[in-house]
Write an enzyme that holds these catalytic residues in place. Structure first.
Site, short mmCIF file in Angstrom:
data_model
loop_
_atom_site.label_atom_id
_atom_site.label_comp_id
_atom_site.label_asym_id
_atom_site.label_seq_id
_atom_site.Cartn_x
_atom_site.Cartn_y
_atom_site.Cartn_z
N ASP A 398 0.87 -1.15 0.00
CA ASP A 398 0.00 0.00 0.00
C ASP A 398 0.92 1.22 0.00
O ASP A 398 2.10 1.10 0.30
CB ASP A 398 -0.85 -0.08 1.27
CG ASP A 398 -1.71 1.12 1.43
OD1 ASP A 398 -2.27 1.55 0.42
OD2 ASP A 398 -1.84 1.62 2.56
N THR A 400 -0.11 4.80 1.14
CA THR A 400 -0.31 5.71 2.26
C THR A 400 -0.15 4.96 3.58
O THR A 400 -0.78 3.95 3.81
CB THR A 400 -1.71 6.30 2.20
OG1 THR A 400 -1.90 6.75 0.88
CG2 THR A 400 -1.86 7.42 3.17
N PHE A 694 -17.93 8.94 5.22
CA PHE A 694 -17.08 8.51 4.11
C PHE A 694 -17.25 7.01 3.88
O PHE A 694 -17.35 6.24 4.81
CB PHE A 694 -15.62 8.81 4.46
CG PHE A 694 -14.66 8.40 3.40
CD1 PHE A 694 -14.39 9.24 2.35
CD2 PHE A 694 -14.05 7.16 3.46
CE1 PHE A 694 -13.50 8.86 1.37
CE2 PHE A 694 -13.16 6.78 2.47
CZ PHE A 694 -12.90 7.63 1.42
N LYS A 718 -16.70 16.66 0.57
CA LYS A 718 -15.25 16.62 0.46
C LYS A 718 -14.92 15.24 -0.06
O LYS A 718 -15.49 14.25 0.42
CB LYS A 718 -14.66 16.83 1.84
CG LYS A 718 -13.20 16.58 1.98
CD LYS A 718 -12.81 16.67 3.45
CE LYS A 718 -13.06 15.35 4.14
NZ LYS A 718 -12.68 15.33 5.53
N THR A 841 -2.29 1.51 -4.86
CA THR A 841 -2.75 2.64 -4.09
C THR A 841 -4.06 3.19 -4.63
O THR A 841 -4.40 2.98 -5.79
CB THR A 841 -1.68 3.76 -4.08
OG1 THR A 841 -2.24 4.90 -3.49
CG2 THR A 841 -1.23 4.09 -5.48
N GLY A 842 -4.76 3.84 -3.79
CA GLY A 842 -5.99 4.48 -4.21
C GLY A 842 -5.76 5.87 -4.74
O GLY A 842 -6.67 6.53 -5.22
N LYS A 939 -7.31 -4.57 -5.17
CA LYS A 939 -6.02 -4.91 -4.58
C LYS A 939 -5.94 -6.40 -4.30
O LYS A 939 -4.97 -7.07 -4.63
CB LYS A 939 -5.83 -4.15 -3.26
CG LYS A 939 -5.57 -2.67 -3.40
CD LYS A 939 -5.29 -2.08 -2.03
CE LYS A 939 -5.07 -0.59 -2.10
NZ LYS A 939 -4.75 -0.02 -0.79
N ASP A 959 -1.57 -0.72 5.88
CA ASP A 959 -1.86 -0.27 7.24
C ASP A 959 -3.32 0.02 7.48
O ASP A 959 -3.74 0.18 8.62
CB ASP A 959 -1.06 1.01 7.54
CG ASP A 959 -1.62 2.20 6.81
OD1 ASP A 959 -2.07 2.02 5.66
OD2 ASP A 959 -1.63 3.29 7.38
N ASN A 962 -8.51 -0.60 4.20
CA ASN A 962 -8.64 -0.93 2.79
C ASN A 962 -7.61 -1.94 2.31
O ASN A 962 -7.69 -2.43 1.21
CB ASN A 962 -8.56 0.35 1.93
CG ASN A 962 -7.27 1.09 2.17
OD1 ASN A 962 -6.61 0.87 3.19
ND2 ASN A 962 -6.89 1.94 1.25
#
Lengths: 1222, 369
Positions: A398, A400, A694, A718, A841-842, A939, A959, A962
């Site tokens: 991942d 982030t 979210f 957002k 990654t997203g 993923k 981490d 996701n």
């Protein structure tokens, strides 16, 4: 109240349907009491066994293992008279020993669980009791039942899942900390059941219907029916979960709905994970080979015996019986299986388990994995795949929080199409980076004091230690306040002290200055104000003040009624009315420069107005927080003007801090209101109508508020730029604004691309003004969605999507997320080690590529292949084209490698059945692959595809929540215990705190674990084959009758005791290469990847060596004693002794390290054997018939011939291995 | 705290229970101990197998083994041994007729005389063995067919022998000693006569005690106690099927050699390891104060009371006269093997040395790179 019919109906319903009914346990109704009793009580027993059931149950469980069945089968076989080889009692020793060892291990584990259960069950909480003076009495947890009313105070732990009925908070809110459950330390808000009549305890006659117990922590559905028949939906935020902690609320009362093992916490509590490692699969193949070998040997003996018998007649040494030679041969087959049983290395499985436990012990104790800032070490959650660490071929990472710190720092933003570069801010960040590089060991000390402080400040029985040990602490910055070490993660100076862009500040100041009159500026100003408003309120951040840890600022004190009454006399109307107009214009999108009245008492100073100072809503200068006029005593103290923001994700905190830098300060939050301070306008209470949280499919969150100035319903959204940009459509029929919006979108997109190239995380901010009717319609359907029990999630999602349309784009933010230390080095080392690193990654493509460059995944010489396409056909063509390109490139040999960058949509096509082959073929040739914009599901699909199709060992590291699916799919899942809670850690096999630890974990520990285990397994096979063949060769000289030349005790113990400890030590401590070398030369890792230490050829070579050694070991004594008067045991004695010496010395040759421990164990084993046989040969007078060893070994060991034979045998047997090693 | 300290988490945590109780104030530091053991940095001897350490080993082994081998070989060669097959397979053999007309149930014993001559005299004590070939005393079921407690003098086992003895457990009364081993006791009688050059026969004194292991004779084998009269002791038992006389008549002349502690019996009961074996039968002791050899050169006659049938399974019977050295009987194998292994090691050492000198530089370069 309740009529009988409906009551019976409930009772019936609750039994039959997948629902449960809960009423107060004080009910007098028999039937309902019965129902309550049918629910499990709060006593938890995680132990597997009770005192009585231990032996039968443990035995039963152990018998599920195939190996044990085999053992028992052999033992039973030995009781059959025609085939028995030894005394039946002896043959059950091994199985008893194995069972006993396992049982002791299980017993010990179970005892530990029992102790912890007892402790937990014995905890005390207050339960309402009618019997004892109708008041709350102390009860142990285990005596809590469904339907009981439980009263809890601040910092107490919740004993069972209960529905919140009362909170001392005037707004019916309470906060819980779920750290014990999922490791997240931010506070979560829970809310009293809506519209609840005041009917606590004694007169609680409502009925609760809810789902049956399940393990979904984030879902709770049900309704409560009041005596008045009114129904109210129950949600997750009404539920207090067992083992969470009450924070910031003095008292809460709840009714228990799930107790004990039915609580969500317990349902989520799975034991350690069991995976089967690659080596073990390989091992099983070889065990099968051993079986084949065994059968061949036994068949040989059986046939040999049959033939031998046929040629014999009337002999004095044959016991006369009528069985035909064929039948005798058949019997003998089974006898031989008993005799040669050791060939199947049964003890190997137990040994492997022990060795792995010890390997894990060493991994866990490695100082290099210790993170002093978080005071955490590596956690090994899977106990049996240590050696897989040494065979990893693909790493899926991942980005982030894994490669990066996941410490989000606001970097720059664009509002209404204007970029604010925040140069100062950038400079500031660089300074921090340098600071950090200098080292920051001083933090430890300060945190130590922090801990003791925080403990002292607590009155309740909160155990701060558990809190801190369970969750990670941030690294690198000093805690801002001495009380909250944990929250330095969210409020370290680096993240907090954002230097505002002067230009933007200037613009913002217009709000409180006459300059606002400029038309364009004003238009832009609405955007800016809205933008910061959104930053400040569009989140789920919980505000608390530092000196009172975990206590939320009592924003409720500033309730609306009070606010309105107070505000009007103290603040002048004009600025507000102006702003209101400003907003209404903006909203109507028909902004006209209206000459507004000059404010009479406008706050010209950004620092605040003297006039307002007296009021509650006074604006304190700069970063000051909430004034504590009538709050808790602590609020009055000096020097604690700071607010602490606790956010679920670091992005949110970063944005709130950013807003605060521009004096748009979020000051407090309650369930229904947000207190926001705006520059020039003072504190405003914003009525919070809804939060649409979210989720990863929407990739955005929204808040619906009633705007304090315009009183309109406004939606602030957002989210990820791709989503918001699509949703942000210009309002129709507004030409001017349309053009403007178009311009803004265009500009913003440009800036977003820039940000991404810089490696920033981008978020778009948008808003939407709802008409009242529009809102009403939406609200109805939303309310329906909220109260429905079935499909609630889907309905809510749909409802949210309905709202988030036609948004007005306000701007975007760029957030920096720095790389963790040593990430480039680690990735480089992994690549040198032949591990392919994929980043999934997203994030946006540009961001991903940028980070990939930064962490040296992408080298400058690499050729970048990008795959973005919109259709499957295009995708297919692209894949082929890229492949051709790669092939050309390979032929040219100009470039050093290829890196493939795929985006989520293309990945979707590529993962389809008919394209995945091409995709894999392409990616296999690339040195690295970056998948951006990928969803959690993608993923895991990618990992699965690579793992299954290429048949490689995969490792996934991440981490966040996701990454969970990816972590679970991969052969080895690694969680980073970072800032996004513990979900990844909970589903991982190993949990580390930094990415850099991966290097040592794989290159050193992985390599060691693999080679050690592989060598040990080979050694086990060698040992068994070598020893068993001795018995086999003897069959050729005893008419294949299944005789052994050894005492049966020695025979059984040989494998079990005399030669079992050294290989264990070998498997635990051997080091073929030193740690330094392994780190320095990552290439050495390749040997593990290619399973070099344990190839089939190695296995067969070892077998051959074992065969040779056994031949030597048998035939040298054979020729030495041929024709002599040696009896069976005297013949076996030197054979055994030299076999032992050969086996032990073989290990010395094989080991790469010898410590005093090795010496101790090796010498100990040898001494043990010799002393055992000696003592046995003296003591055993009539025992162990027919192979009574009396006097044999004593006599043998006094003869020089014995030593002569042993020496010669040992040297000759080990000669090839020794020469080979050379 | 501990509400969630269930298994998985608990294992991860250091000292799960304790932290909670010790509670506030103390700071638990989870930093692992930086000890050599836990960090896997124990001082280790790394047997790096390089030419420097391996080559000397080869030479040392070679130099050690060759002299040992020579010594063993010489010793073995100095041992005199004489062996004669008296099975009577050939028509010409004196025991041919005995071997033909034989069954276990014969009451009349058949005797035959086998003449032989010794070319060299035996100087010291001579051990007289009988040897059997193709006789599988190590057959599993044969080996098992005995009762050690009975032989140890246990009264209950005497009356009810172990099941392992079947089918030689009881005839009408319990058999003592039971089992197939005892039942097949070697019952040839061998006598040795020296033929003087003048033609007269001198019987050579054969000592029949001292042929069994001390532990067997004194610990493992015991007559049932209670009565000195073995006949009484063994009352209520019957003799093994193939035996001519009961166990208490094995050596009526010597009570210390009778019953279960008869040494011929004990020797037989120690089952041989291999199908071709010899068993000590008698000892011919060196004559005290006499310079003449124990067995001088010359003609001898072996008088065999031929009882033991071996023809049915192609067995062979031999009589062996052998002296004994410190390393046992005559067996040149070990000496030759030592010499061979020693030379192989030495040669290997030389070969490796030459390889080392020729390619050594390159090898070490490989290692260091």
């Amino acid at each position: 109240m309740i009529d009988d019919d409906s009551k019976t109906e409930w009772a019936f319903e609750s039994r039959c349907r997948a629902r449960r009914t809960v009423v107060s346990s004080l009910t007098e109704d028999e039937e309902l009491t019965e129902i309550l009793k049918s629910y499990s009580s709060n006593k938890v027993t995680t132990t597997k066994y009770s005192f009585l059931s231990f032996i039968p149950k443990n035995l039963f469980e152990q018998l599920h293992r195939f190996a044990n069945i085999y053992f028992i089968f052999l033992a039973a076989l030995n009781f059959v008279p025609v085939v028995n080889a030894f005394q039946p009692e002896i043959s059950i020793i091994p199985i008893l020993l194995v069972l006993a060892v396992t049982a002791v291990k299980d017993l010990w584990e179970d005892y530990r669980k029992h102790k912890s259960d007892k402790f937990i069950n014995g905890l005390v909480c207050e339960i309402y009791s009618r019997l004892i003076h109708s008041m709350y009495v102390d009860q142990r947890w285990q005596d809590v039942h469904v339907g009981d009313f439980v009263r809890l105070s601040c910092n107490e732990i919740i004993p069972a899942d209960m529905l919140l009925l009362y909170s001392s908070d005037p707004h019916g809110v309470c906060y819980i900390e779920t750290a014990n459950l999922d490791g997240e330390t931010n506070l979560k808000q829970r809310q009293v059941v809506r519209d609840l009549p005041r009917q606590v305890c004694e007169n609680f006659h409502s009925r609760i219907e809810c789902e049956n117990p399940n393990n979904d922590l984030s879902r709770f559905r049900g309704f409560m029916e009041y005596p008045s028949k009114a129904r109210v939906g129950l949600h997750n935020n009404n539920l207090l979960l067992r083992s969470c902690t009450i924070r910031n609320t003095e008292t809460v009362i709840g009714i228990v709905v799930y107790a004990g093992h039915e609580t969500k916490a317990m349902k989520n509590n799975n034991g350690p994970r069991y995976k089967r490692s690659k080596l073990e699969r390989r091992l099983n193949v070889d065990v099968l080979w051993s079986v084949v070998l065994l059968v061949i040997m036994c068949l040989t003996a059986a046939i040999g015996h049959g033939l031998w018998l046929r040629n014999l007649k009337d002999t004095s040494f044959l016991i006369p019986d009528t069985t035909s030679p064929a039948l005798s041969g058949f019997y003998l087959f089974w006898t031989m299986i008993i005799v040669l049983q050791v060939l199947i290395p049964i003890s190997l499985y137990v040994s492997i388990e022990i060795v792995k436990l010890c390997q894990i012990f060493f991994i866990q104790n490695d100082v290099d994995f210790y993170n002093e800032y978080m005071d955490s070490r590596i956690q090994c959650r899977a106990l049996n795949i240590t050696e897989d660490l040494g065979q990893i071929q693909y790493v899926f990472s991942d980005k982030t929080g894994t490669l990066t710190e996941n410490k989000m720092v606001f970097r720059r933003c664009t509002i209404a199409g204007v970029e604010y570069p925040h140069e100062e801010n950038a400079r500031r960040l660089e300074v921090y980076e340098e600071d950090e590089a200098m080292g920051c060991s001083h933090t430890l000390k300060s945190r130590a004091s922090a801990k003791s402080l925080s403990c002292k400040s607590l009155s309740c029985n909160r155990s701060s230690v558990s809190l801190h040990t369970l969750t990670g602490h941030s690294e690198g910055e000093e805690s801002p306040s001495p009380t909250l070490p944990r929250h330095s993660a969210f409020s370290s100076p680096m993240e907090k002290d954002i230097v505002p862009d002067p230009f933007l500040v200037q613009k913002l100041n217009c709000l409180s200055s006459p300059l606002f009159l400029l038309r364009d500026a004003s238009m832009e100003l609405t955007y800016i104000v809205d933008f910061f408003m959104a930053l400040a309120i569009c989140n789920t951040v919980v505000v608390s003040s530092p000196n009172q840890p975990r206590h939320v600022v009592r924003s409720t004190r500033f309730g609306l009624p009070r606010f309105s009454t107070l505000s009007s006399p103290h603040t002048t109307e004009s600025p507000r009315s102006f702003t209101r107009r400003l907003f209404s214009r903006g909203k109507a999108a028909s902004f006209t420069p209206s000459p507004s009245p000059t404010p009479t008492k406008l706050g010209t100073e950004p620092d605040g107005e003297p006039n307002l100072e007296a009021s509650i809503l006074s604006i304190r200068p700069g970063l000051d927080g909430v004034p504590g006029e009538d709050g808790d005593q602590g609020y009055e103290e000096e020097g604690e003007h700071e607010l602490i923001y606790e956010a679920e994700s670091p992005d949110e905190a970063a944005l709130v801090h950013a807003a605060r830098a521009y004096r748009c300060t979020l000051q407090g939050r309650s369930l229904e209101r947000l207190l926001v301070e705006l520059p020039g306008m003072g504190s405003l209470a914003v009525r919070l109508l809804h939060i649409l949280p979210f989720d990863s499919s929407r990739k955005r969150m929204s808040v619906v508020v009633r705007h304090p100035l315009t009183n309109q319903v406004v939606v602030y959204t957002k989210g990820a730029d791709s989503v918001i940009m699509d949703l942000a459509e210009s309002p129709k029929g507004a030409e001017q604004s349309d053009g403007r919006q178009g311009h803004i979108r265009e500009q913003t997109q440009k800036h977003l691309d820039n940000y991404a190239r810089e490696g920033l995380r981008t978020l778009c901010i948008a808003k939407k003004v709802l008409e009242e009717e529009e809102y009403e319609i939406w609200l109805k359907r939303h309310a329906f969605a909220e109260t429905s029990i079935e499909n609630r999630e889907e309905l809510l999602l749909e409802s949210a999507q309905r709202l988030e349309t036609n948004l007005t784009l306000l701007g975007a933010t760029g957030i920096v997320d720095r790389l963790q230390e040593e990430v480039p080095e680690t990735i480089e080392a992994l690549q040198r080690a032949g591990v392919k690193v994929w980043v999934l990654t997203g994030d946006k493509q540009e961001t991903a590529i940028n980070i990939a460059c930064a962490c040296k995944l992408l080298r400058t010489t690499d050729q970048l292949l990008t795959a973005n396409c919109d259709s499957k056909e295009a995708c297919k063509a692209l894949l082929l084209e890229l492949r051709a390109e790669v092939e050309r490139g390979e032929a040219a040999e100009g470039t050093s490698g290829f890196t493939l960058v795929v985006d989520g949509r293309t990945l979707d096509f590529a993962l389809q059945e008919d394209l995945k082959g091409d995709f894999l073929e392409l990616s296999r040739r690339c040195r690295a692959v970056v998948c951006c914009r990928s969803t959690p599901l993608q993923k895991s699909h990618v990992v699965q595809l690579v793992r299954d199709q290429l048949r490689v060992m995969t490792l996934a590291i991440g981490d966040g929540a996701n990454d969970v699916s990816m972590i679970q799919v991969a052969d080895v899942g690694i969680g980073i215990s970072g800032q996004e809670g513990m979900q990844a850690v909970m589903s991982s096999d190993f949990a580390i705190s930094r990415f850099k630890h991966l290097r040592k974990l794989l290159l050193v520990h992985g390599h060691w674990c693999y080679t050690r285990l592989a060598n040990m397994i080979l050694y086990f096979f060698y040992k068994n084959v070598m020893y068993v063949n001795l018995l086999f060769w003897y069959q050729f000289f005893c008419g294949f009758s299944g005789s052994v030349m050894t005492n049966s005790w020695v025979l059984i113990f040989f494998n079990l005791l005399f030669t079992s400890a050294p290989p264990l030590l070998y498997g635990i401590l051997d080091k073929d290469v030193s740690a330094d070398t392994l780190i320095k030369l990552p290439e050495l890792y390749k040997s593990g990847q290619n399973s070099k230490a344990y190839l089939p050829s190695t296995f067969w070579l070892t077998m051959l060596d074992a065969l040779y050694q056994s031949l030597v070991c048998f035939f040298i004594p054979y020729f030495a004693y041929a024709g002599s008067d040696a009896d069976m045991l005297s013949f076996g004695s030197p054979i055994n002794a030299s076999a032992l010496l050969i086996i032990l010395l073989h290990q010395v040759i094989e080991s790469r390290t010898l410590t005093w421990l090795h010496v101790l164990v090796l010498v100990g084993s040898a001494l043990f054997y010799f002393s055992f046989t000696l003592v046995f040969s003296v003591v055993c007078v009539t025992c162990s018939p027919p192979t009574n060893p009396l006097g044999v070994d004593k006599l043998q060991m006094s003869q020089p011939l014995f030593y002569g034979v042993c020496a010669l045998t040992t040297v000759l047997a080990l000669l090839p291995r020794y020469t080979h090693q050379q | 705290m501990m509400a969630s300290s269930y298994n998985a988490k608990e294992e991860d945590r250091h000292q799960p229970g304790a932290t909670g109780h010790v509670g506030s104030g103390t700071m638990t530091n989870k930093m692992p101990d930086n000890t050599a053991f836990k960090q896997q940095r124990l001082p280790a001897w790394q047997p790096i197998l390089t030419a420097g350490t391996v080559l000397p080993a080869f030479f040392v082994i070679g130099l050690l083994f060759i002299p040992i081998g020579v010594g063993l070989f010489v010793t073995s060669n100095n041992i005199k041994e004489f062996e004669i097959d008296y099975t009577g397979v050939d028509m010409s053999s004196p025991c041919y007729s005995c071997s033909q007309s034989y069954s276990w149930n014969n009451t009349k014993s058949c005797t035959c005389s086998v003449p032989f001559s010794l070319d060299q005299p035996f100087e010291s004590n001579v051990f007289m063995y009988y040897g059997l070939s193709n006789f599988y005393q190590n057959h599993r079921r044969y080996v098992k067919s005995r009762d050690d407690s009975q032989l140890n003098g246990d009264k209950t086992s005497l009356q009810s022998p172990s099941k392992e003895c079947e089918p030689y457990r009881s005839s009408d009364k319990p058999i003592a000693p039971c089992g197939a081993i005892a039942n097949s006791l070697f019952n040839d009688t061998l006598e040795l006569y020296y033929i003087d050059p003048n033609g007269s026969r001198t019987a050579i004194p054969l000592v029949k005690k001292g042929i069994a292991w001390w532990t067997d004779k004194h610990v493992k084998f015991r007559n049932p106690s209670g009565n000195n009269n073995l006949t009484v002791v063994f009352q209520g038992t019957s003799k093994p099927v193939n035996w001519r006389k009961p166990v208490f008549e094995l050596d009526p002349s010597d009570s210390d050699n009778n019953g279960f502690i008869n040494e011929d019996f004990i020797v037989w009961m120690r089952t041989a390891a291999l199908p071709t074996f010899r068993k000590l039968y008698r000892i011919i002791q060196k004559k005290p104060n006499n310079m003449t050899p124990t067995l001088p050169r010359g003609e001898y006659i072996l008088e065999v009371t031929y009882n033991y049938p071996v023809r049915s399974f192609d067995g062979r019977k031999r009589m062996i006269l052998s002296a004994i050295s410190w390393m046992g009987g005559k067996n040149p194998f070990l000496g030759i093997a030592y010499i061979t292994v020693g030379s192989v090691c030495f040669c290997l050492g030389l070969v490796l040395l030459s390889i080392h000198y020729r390619y050594g530089k390159r090898n070490s370069a490989d290692i260091s790179s």
